[in-house]
Write an enzyme that holds these catalytic residues in place. Structure first.
Site, PDB file in Angstrom:
ATOM      1  N   ILE A  19       0.821  -1.209   0.000  1.00  0.00           N
ATOM      2  CA  ILE A  19       0.000   0.000   0.000  1.00  0.00           C
ATOM      3  C   ILE A  19       0.855   1.259   0.000  1.00  0.00           C
ATOM      4  O   ILE A  19       0.548   2.233  -0.686  1.00  0.00           O
ATOM      5  CB  ILE A  19      -0.957  -0.003   1.207  1.00  0.00           C
ATOM      6  CG1 ILE A  19      -1.925  -1.182   1.123  1.00  0.00           C
ATOM      7  CG2 ILE A  19      -1.740   1.305   1.280  1.00  0.00           C
ATOM      8  CD1 ILE A  19      -2.774  -1.379   2.346  1.00  0.00           C
ATOM      9  N   ASP A  83      14.697   3.951   9.869  1.00  0.00           N
ATOM     10  CA  ASP A  83      14.149   2.949  10.775  1.00  0.00           C
ATOM     11  C   ASP A  83      13.190   3.682  11.717  1.00  0.00           C
ATOM     12  O   ASP A  83      13.617   4.446  12.583  1.00  0.00           O
ATOM     13  CB  ASP A  83      15.277   2.294  11.567  1.00  0.00           C
ATOM     14  CG  ASP A  83      14.789   1.248  12.553  1.00  0.00           C
ATOM     15  OD1 ASP A  83      13.555   1.097  12.701  1.00  0.00           O
ATOM     16  OD2 ASP A  83      15.644   0.588  13.185  1.00  0.00           O
ATOM     17  N   TYR A 184      -2.403  -6.123  17.822  1.00  0.00           N
ATOM     18  CA  TYR A 184      -2.793  -5.636  16.489  1.00  0.00           C
ATOM     19  C   TYR A 184      -4.108  -4.861  16.575  1.00  0.00           C
ATOM     20  O   TYR A 184      -4.221  -3.754  16.043  1.00  0.00           O
ATOM     21  CB  TYR A 184      -2.945  -6.810  15.523  1.00  0.00           C
ATOM     22  CG  TYR A 184      -3.582  -6.439  14.201  1.00  0.00           C
ATOM     23  CD1 TYR A 184      -2.833  -5.844  13.193  1.00  0.00           C
ATOM     24  CD2 TYR A 184      -4.935  -6.674  13.966  1.00  0.00           C
ATOM     25  CE1 TYR A 184      -3.410  -5.491  11.975  1.00  0.00           C
ATOM     26  CE2 TYR A 184      -5.521  -6.324  12.758  1.00  0.00           C
ATOM     27  CZ  TYR A 184      -4.751  -5.736  11.771  1.00  0.00           C
ATOM     28  OH  TYR A 184      -5.339  -5.383  10.575  1.00  0.00           O
ATOM     29  N   LYS A 188      -4.536  -0.804  15.800  1.00  0.00           N
ATOM     30  CA  LYS A 188      -5.365  -0.219  14.748  1.00  0.00           C
ATOM     31  C   LYS A 188      -6.439   0.701  15.334  1.00  0.00           C
ATOM     32  O   LYS A 188      -6.732   1.758  14.780  1.00  0.00           O
ATOM     33  CB  LYS A 188      -6.021  -1.331  13.912  1.00  0.00           C
ATOM     34  CG  LYS A 188      -5.037  -2.130  13.074  1.00  0.00           C
ATOM     35  CD  LYS A 188      -4.199  -1.230  12.179  1.00  0.00           C
ATOM     36  CE  LYS A 188      -3.211  -2.003  11.327  1.00  0.00           C
ATOM     37  NZ  LYS A 188      -2.344  -1.123  10.518  1.00  0.00           N
ATOM     38  N   THR A 219      -1.928  -6.904  -2.266  1.00  0.00           N
ATOM     39  CA  THR A 219      -0.491  -6.672  -2.147  1.00  0.00           C
ATOM     40  C   THR A 219       0.243  -7.958  -2.505  1.00  0.00           C
ATOM     41  O   THR A 219      -0.356  -9.027  -2.663  1.00  0.00           O
ATOM     42  CB  THR A 219      -0.120  -6.274  -0.712  1.00  0.00           C
ATOM     43  OG1 THR A 219      -0.447  -7.358   0.169  1.00  0.00           O
ATOM     44  CG2 THR A 219      -0.851  -5.026  -0.278  1.00  0.00           C
TER      45      THR A 219
END
Length: 335
Positions: A19, A83, A184, A188, A219
């Site tokens: 993306i 980084d 996760y 989000k 992807t």
């Protein structure tokens, strides 16, 4: 180069592939000067924006190759090794942009993410949060949620004096439900809340902050996922639905087209602090994916019917019949 974003300066983090790359390509094609970041300039490394099916699949891609593709389309791109778990690297990135662009920054797209392999391994193992390896939170959210915040702080310091700008967090519906791993989901959800909260402070400075939800995106890793699960049982409903999601998924550049239209929208402040889906932007501005396909609003009844295999019924159901936002929120939150 002419285009709707000619003269604009943008940063896209995590743009080696997926993306992030799709967004950078579209921004460059629209005339913007695009700074793209990644941990490596030339090395092949493992990355995906979203869910990865397996930690064993290797997908190539480099910042340099992304930059070359942007330049081949007539755009201007500056690849920067960064980084995003290292605050000093991030500081150097924004100082470089400030110096080279006379303090100008119009758009920041927070996309960098490093927790994919850990998430994939956790899904495969079926771990609960207390069974995860120590450090899982940092593995998933240090570059993601935390990194997005740090980058937004630096971006705001450049945008506020200019009284204009747009910051976008690439997020997902993963913050709505129990999915993948707990870090996760929280990460989000945090990305969405970050956009909402930061937008309050930024509003008086005419700077917009939105959270962008792409749909299922084709992807490199998602396509590898489809190939890696062809042997699953035909009776596995979840596998069938996943296969249909991949087959009908967006290209990575569909999110890029959404970012371009958001950046060029004179009324973007009306969306500030909100979640915006790629299909909503496409419907509002009347465009299709780069391969010509129209993507259905994932919160519509039509999409749900199509995903569940009721294609005939989906074909005769109008797309505008959708679940309202408050209903979606009510389905996944318990108060």
């Amino acid at each position: 180069m002419s285009g709707p974003l000619a003269g604009k300066v943008c940063i896209v983090t995590g743009a080696s592939r997926g993306i992030g790359k799709g967004i950078a390509l579209q921004l460059g094609e629209a005339g913007a000067t695009v700074y793209i970041t990644g941990k490596y300039l030339f090395c092949i490394f493992f990355f995906c924006c979203g869910l990865s099916p397996s930690g064993d699949v290797k997908v190539g891609g480099t910042l340099q190759s992304t930059a070359e593709e942007i330049e081949s389309r007539g755009g201007k791109c500056i690849p920067v090794q960064c980084d995003h778990s290292n605050d000093e690297d991030v500081n150097k990135l924004f100082e470089r942009v400030k110096t080279e662009q006379n303090g100008r920054l119009d758009v920041l797209v927070n996309n960098a993410y490093s927790g994919v392999t850990a998430i994939a391994a956790s899904i495969k193992a079926g771990n609960t949060f207390w069974e995860e390896e120590d450090g899982m939170w940092d593995t998933i959210n240090k570059v993601g949620l935390r990194g997005h915040y740090i980058a937004a702080v630096h971006a705001a310091r450049l945008m506020v004096p200019a009284k204009q700008g747009l910051i976008i967090n690439v997020s997902s519906p993963g913050g709505l439900m129990h999915f993948a791993t707990i870090p996760y989901c929280i990460g989000k959800s945090g990305c969405d809340r970050m956009a909402s909260e930061c937008a309050i402070d930024l509003r008086k400075h005419n700077i917009a902050y939105v959270s962008l939800w792409p749909g299922a995106v084709r992807t490199e890793h998602v396509l590898s996922f489809g190939k890696g699960n062809e042997d699953q049982s035909a009776d596995d409903k979840a596998s069938k639905m996943m296969k249909r999601m991949i087959e009908t998924g967006e290209t990575p550049e569909f999110a890029g087209k959404a970012v371009v239209h958001l950046a060029a929208d004179p009324n973007i402040m009306k969306k500030s602090g909100k979640i915006v889906h790629t299909t909503w932007v496409a419907n509002e501005h009347g465009y299709s994916d780069v391969d010509g396909r129209h993507h259905i609003n994932p919160f519509s009844i039509k999409y749900m019917l199509n995903l569940s295999g009721h294609t005939w019924l989906a074909g005769v159901t109008p797309e505008f019949i959708r679940f309202p936002g408050w209903m979606v929120a009510a389905m996944y939150h318990h108060f």
